[in-house]
Write an enzyme that holds these catalytic residues in place. Structure first.
Site, mmCIF file in Angstrom:
data_model
loop_
_atom_site.group_PDB
_atom_site.id
_atom_site.type_symbol
_atom_site.label_atom_id
_atom_site.label_comp_id
_atom_site.label_asym_id
_atom_site.label_seq_id
_atom_site.Cartn_x
_atom_site.Cartn_y
_atom_site.Cartn_z
ATOM 1 N N LYS A 21 -7.101 6.626 -5.831
ATOM 2 C CA LYS A 21 -7.648 7.731 -5.040
ATOM 3 C C LYS A 21 -6.543 8.722 -4.722
ATOM 4 O O LYS A 21 -5.349 8.396 -4.730
ATOM 5 C CB LYS A 21 -8.303 7.232 -3.751
ATOM 6 N N ASP A 200 -8.572 1.121 4.249
ATOM 7 C CA ASP A 200 -9.126 2.015 3.233
ATOM 8 C C ASP A 200 -9.893 1.276 2.141
ATOM 9 O O ASP A 200 -10.403 1.898 1.209
ATOM 10 C CB ASP A 200 -8.038 2.898 2.614
#
Length: 355
Positions: A21, A200
């Site tokens: 990401k 996350d």
């Protein structure tokens, strides 16, 4: 993306992509009473991904030697990049081997996030009388995992968290032998397990684009995803997230940082598909610490911007990877050329839509 294959002989294969990401923006607005920092960040997955192969063979416990049926929670290093661990998960004994390979394979360690997922699940499904349950174990699973690390480490790209989320998806698609229900029967259970591994990790259960707030645990999906090309680059030096936060606090950087993004203007323009304008409001609050921890990084960003006329070169997460979204194909070539001249690892990939 997860692909499941059953060969009909009690062996199931799963192949999974665990994407990296980028933080298109990252702002830090203070710290909670529990010590966690308050964030607002826009995450977007990219096509760059770790590859994971999971092969699971199920057999009856009475078919194995008694010395094999022992639940040993300590990971054992079989060779430089291979871990072995035996865990009792519910009423099944798992004999797990994890092999790590690839460009960014790291030395063997029991802290691998995939091992953490297995341990956390074992804790959640543990019986009060583990010894008697072990004696009564009917089913044993031999689980071999091959993890190919294509995502750099200590880079702010979320590779370890994505690997954990990929394994959680595998477990959510796997039925227990006794009850024939899955190990993770609902999205709420998946998210709870993911959050226990890392703040996350829940984002990677869906991927695409999302607004991340709180300490990272609040994920609001953004439907306006895109597949724009992006160049990821990383110097040899990595940055520990814990150290990055410590230095950030010492600088009181949340009050003074000129690198903080304008999240409201960023997302307004992004949702209108004016990506070039949106990127003008991008930024990463952690760039305030670079002069102290990686002064050469400031020079690298300056070099990239000068050579390519690109202002949208930013850090991802706490670093040390950075990203650039070029305005056109010709700009891609000039950026890659500039990075190669500096002998900096770089990769042309693209933003990725929701999994």
């Amino acid at each position: 993306m997860i692909v499941k294959r059953n060969d009909g002989n009690n062996i199931i294969d799963f192949t999974v992509k665990a994407p990296a990401k980028l933080n298109l923006t990252l702002d830090i607005s203070g710290k909670r009473s529990d010590g966690f920092h308050l964030l607002r960040s826009y995450f977007h997955t990219v096509a760059l991904a770790d590859d994971i192969l999971v092969k699971i063979e199920t057999c009856r416990g009475d078919s194995l030697p008694s010395e094999t049926i022992r639940a040993n929670r300590q990971a054992t290093i079989k060779d430089k990049n291979t871990y072995g661990i035996n865990l009792l998960i519910g009423d099944e004994l798992w004999l797990i081997d994890l092999q790590v390979r690839g460009e960014f394979a790291v030395p063997a360690s029991g802290n691998n996030t995939i091992i953490k997922v297995f341990r956390e699940l074992a804790d959640r499904l543990r019986s009060d009388n583990e010894h008697s349950l072990l004696e009564a174990t009917k089913y044993v699973r031999r689980c071999r995992i091959e993890l190919t690390k294509n995502i750099p480490n200590e880079a702010g790209l979320g590779g370890g968290s994505s690997d954990a989320a990929a394994l959680i998806e595998v477990l959510a698609n796997l039925k227990t032998e006794n009850s024939q229900s899955t190990f993770l029967p609902s999205s709420a259970v998946k998210k709870e397990l993911a959050t226990a591994i890392g703040m996350d990790v829940p984002f990677f259960l869906t991927g695409g684009m999302a607004e991340i707030t709180g300490a990272g645990e609040t994920v609001r999906q953004i439907e306006k995803t895109t597949e724009l090309p992006v160049i990821i680059f990383k110097p040899e030096t990595g940055i520990s997230t814990a150290i990055a936060y410590k230095i950030y606090d010492q600088l009181n950087a949340d009050e003074t940082s000129p690198y903080r993004p304008d999240n409201d203007k960023f997302i307004k323009n992004w949702l209108e598909a004016d990506y070039g304008k949106a990127l003008l409001y991008s930024g990463n609050a952690f760039e305030a610490i670079l002069k102290l921890v990686m002064p050469e990084y400031i020079q690298l960003l300056s070099y990239i911007r000068q050579q390519t006329d690109s202002a949208s070169a930013h850090l991802s997460g706490s670093g040390s990877a950075g990203w650039i979204i070029p305005s056109d194909h010709k700009k891609c070539e000039s950026i890659l050329c500039a990075l190669n001249k500096k002998k900096v690892w770089c990769k042309l990939t693209n933003l990725q839509k929701r999994i």
